[in-house]
Design an enzyme around this catalytic site. Structure first.
Site: not given
Ligand code: M6R
Length: 610
Positions: A2, A27, A73, A99-100, A482, A486, A489, A505, A605
């Site tokens: 927060c 925050r 938050w 905050n915490g 993962e 990263k 994207e 394969h 996002k």
């Molecule tokens: O908000 P969510 O965790 O449900 O979002 C899922 C995906 O859209 C999200 O993890 C997306 O793959 C990331 N931006 C990747 O870094």
């Protein structure tokens, strides 16, 4: 996470409260409030929603020389007006912003309730106001009351407290949550973070854990929580306002990568007990409820789906029950076989992902027990699940998910250990090993992050690659997926991420000079097999970047570049120390390629459309 701000001095305190809060909106932004001195009493005004809503509420209101304010938050209690800060005791004698997380707030609330206190919110913070108010008549000064009240409190906090009877001061304290004091001429400021203060002052005192401060217009007096006086020299801040919001970093993504030790610590807080026990105080499930699940379903998208794969790995290993992981979009239309006694887990940072929400509704119709692993409190998925385990990552601003992923894994690991202990599927020494590793995890992640200078150099050598393979076996294959997401994207590097054993394969045909292969190796039992895969890449003149444990003397001999990470006694938990290196690599490659890191092209996002 927060944001706290505060002002004491001759200027219009409400204006300063709103302006400084806006600078901390990153925050938290689900509700906001301010406590101020109205001229003859302490007044609190607060409202759910963005700071704009508070601004409208405060239109025309004037404060006299003193205000503390907060942007929230949510962690305990949904984002609504009563749960917004500041919180007060019943008589409005003290107002607290915090905050915490207060770990033992349920216990404290119960004790205070037995002594006649009545609560008006669901927050952990409100207990602080009541505790301080109880101490006031027993102490010589308000700061002494705060000091004594904090003695029974466990958890993390940065707080600022105002008192009806003492409108000449604000008392602050910190433990494990940041707080800075900004120094002016005949005025002083407080804030959770430096950016809020930069338009007003660049001279700040950074409080340390266990510090308590008494701030008036003309003075700042510091002491330790044991009452002993202390001095902290002010520092001069030279960052720009924009850099300051990102904690002095160029992008939110790197700030969030580096916040992972703290985010994981906050997520484990209150759930992992010092005696090795695990508890989820927020869940209303009895032992028999936990024992009845024969099957676990995990549904999620993107990074959250990748965390789900790690969840499958740990849960199947420890619990010996089948775990299926679905992409939310596939689950819905995939004609899933619905079976009784299934625990359905929905993982989501935002809690608003449309496909995950749709899958959740399907499971509810089927009568499953549904549980969200969600970061945003009060989000749709959190509200619609039967149970919620919140990750405590704080706001994640960068589109690329980093700290949310680690905290999701932390929750899944806790859940795995807990379920296997209540079902008796894990030998005691393995359980103890797991708990021990989790307790050390924040510092182990911090050690992994120390590889950044080396990772940056490797990125400088490899950033122009036309294609990157991400390879591993077992749990490392999931981490590799993962890592690939990263770099895809944020740096727009095409990737291939089959399990390493699948290379021959088909995908091996793509290896040629210039192509890189990032290998993740944290498991002793697959190391020799991985050596074979590594040699296959080298034989076709691919370049190998290896992420391996500090004790490995086999694979580095064949690799072009090696980064070493801590070796964990419990290999299932290694994703938490291997992923930071892959996140850092993606980040530095993207930076060198000149990409828009925090807002990559074509992505959002929160994906609220199907
Ligand atoms: O908000 P969510 O965790 O449900 O979002 C899922 C995906 O859209 C999200 O993890 C997306 O793959 C990331 N931006 C990747 O870094």
């Amino acid at each position: 996470m927060c944001g706290i701000t505060g002002y004491i001095g001759p200027r219009p305190a409400i204006e300063i409260a709103l302006d400084t809060l806006k600078r901390l909106e990153y925050r938290g932004y689900d509700s906001a409030g301010v406590a101020f001195w109205s001229g003859d009493h302490l007044e609190v005004m607060k409202r759910a929603g963005k700071i704009q809503h508070l601004t409208e509420l405060l239109n025309g209101v004037e404060a006299h020389g003193l205000a503390v304010s907060h942007t929230r938050w949510a962690t305990h209690g949904i984002p609504n007006d009563p749960n917004a800060h500041p919180h007060t005791d019943e008589n409005g004698t003290v107002a607290v912003v915090h905050n915490g997380i207060i770990e033992n707030y349920l216990e404290l609330r119960h004790e205070l309730g037995a002594r006649g206190h009545r609560f008006s919110s669901e927050t952990d913070t409100e207990v602080l106001a009541h505790l301080i108010e109880e101490q006031l008549p027993l102490c010589e000064s308000p700061e002494e009351a705060v000091r004594r009240a904090l003695q029974g409190v466990r958890g993390s906090y940065a707080i600022a407290v105002m008192f009806t009877e003492h409108p000449d001061r604000v008392v602050v304290a910190r433990h494990d949550s940041p707080l800075v004091i900004g120094l002016g001429e005949g005025e002083n400021f407080i804030a959770s973070d430096i950016p809020a203060l930069l338009p007003y002052t660049r001279r700040v005192i950074l409080l340390e854990n266990g510090d308590l401060g008494i701030i008036t217009r003309d003075s700042v007096r510091l002491m330790r929580l044991d009452g002993s006086p202390i001095e902290r020299p002010p520092v001069e801040i030279t960052w720009s306002a924009e850099a300051a919001e990102k904690g002095g970093h160029e992008h939110f993504m790197i700030k969030e990568i580096l916040e992972q030790p703290e985010a994981v610590r906050d997520t484990l807080r209150g759930r992992l007990k010092p005696n090795g026990g695990i508890a989820f105080p927020e869940l209303k499930l009895e032992l028999e409820d936990w024992q009845k699940f024969r099957r676990i379903l995990i549904v999620a998208c993107g990074t959250a789906y990748h965390a789900g794969l790690i969840g499958k790995f740990v849960l199947e290993r420890w619990l010996r029950r089948p775990v299926e992981v679905y992409y939310s979009s596939e689950f819905r239309y995939g004609d899933p076989i619905l079976q009784p006694n299934t625990l359905a887990l929905f993982i989501s940072q935002s809690g608003e992902t449309a496909d995950t929400l749709a899958a959740l509704r399907l499971c509810r119709e089927a009568g499953y027990t549904t549980m969200g692993i969600v970061n945003v409190v009060g989000s749709s998925i959190a509200r619609e699940c039967d149970h919620v385990l919140y990750t405590q990552a704080g706001p994640e601003i960068s589109v690329a998910s980093t700290k949310a992923y680690s905290t999701q894994i932390a929750v899944l690991s806790l859940l795995g250990l807990y379920l296997s202990s209540v079902n008796g599927t894990l030998p005691m020494h393995t359980y103890t090993e797991g708990v021990k590793s989790l307790m050390q995890m924040p510092s182990l992640i911090a050690r992994s992050l120390e590889t950044e200078p080396q990772v940056r150099q490797i990125a400088e050598a490899l950033y122009q690659t036309p294609l990157a393979f991400y390879l591993g076996r077992g749990v490392d294959a999931y981490v590799a997926m993962e890592g690939a997401l990263k770099i895809k994207e944020i740096a727009y590097v095409p990737t291939q991420e089959p399990p390493a054993g699948e290379m021959k394969h088909g995908p091996l045909a793509l290896i040629e000079p210039g192509v890189i292969a990032v290998f993740v190796s944290t498991q002793e039992r697959t190391r020799e097999k991985l050596l074979g895969n590594l040699k296959e890449v080298k034989a076709r003149q691919g370049t190998v970047f290896l992420v391996t444990t500090e004790d490995d003397d086999l694979l580095p001999q064949e690799a072009d570049y090696t980064v070493r990470i801590p070796r964990l006694p419990m290999e299932e938990l290694s994703p938490l120390v291997s992923i930071p290196v892959l996140q850092l690599f993606a980040y530095h490659v993207a930076r060198l390629r000149g990409c828009e890191i925090d807002q990559p092209r074509n992505l959002a996002k929160s994906v609220t459309v199907e």
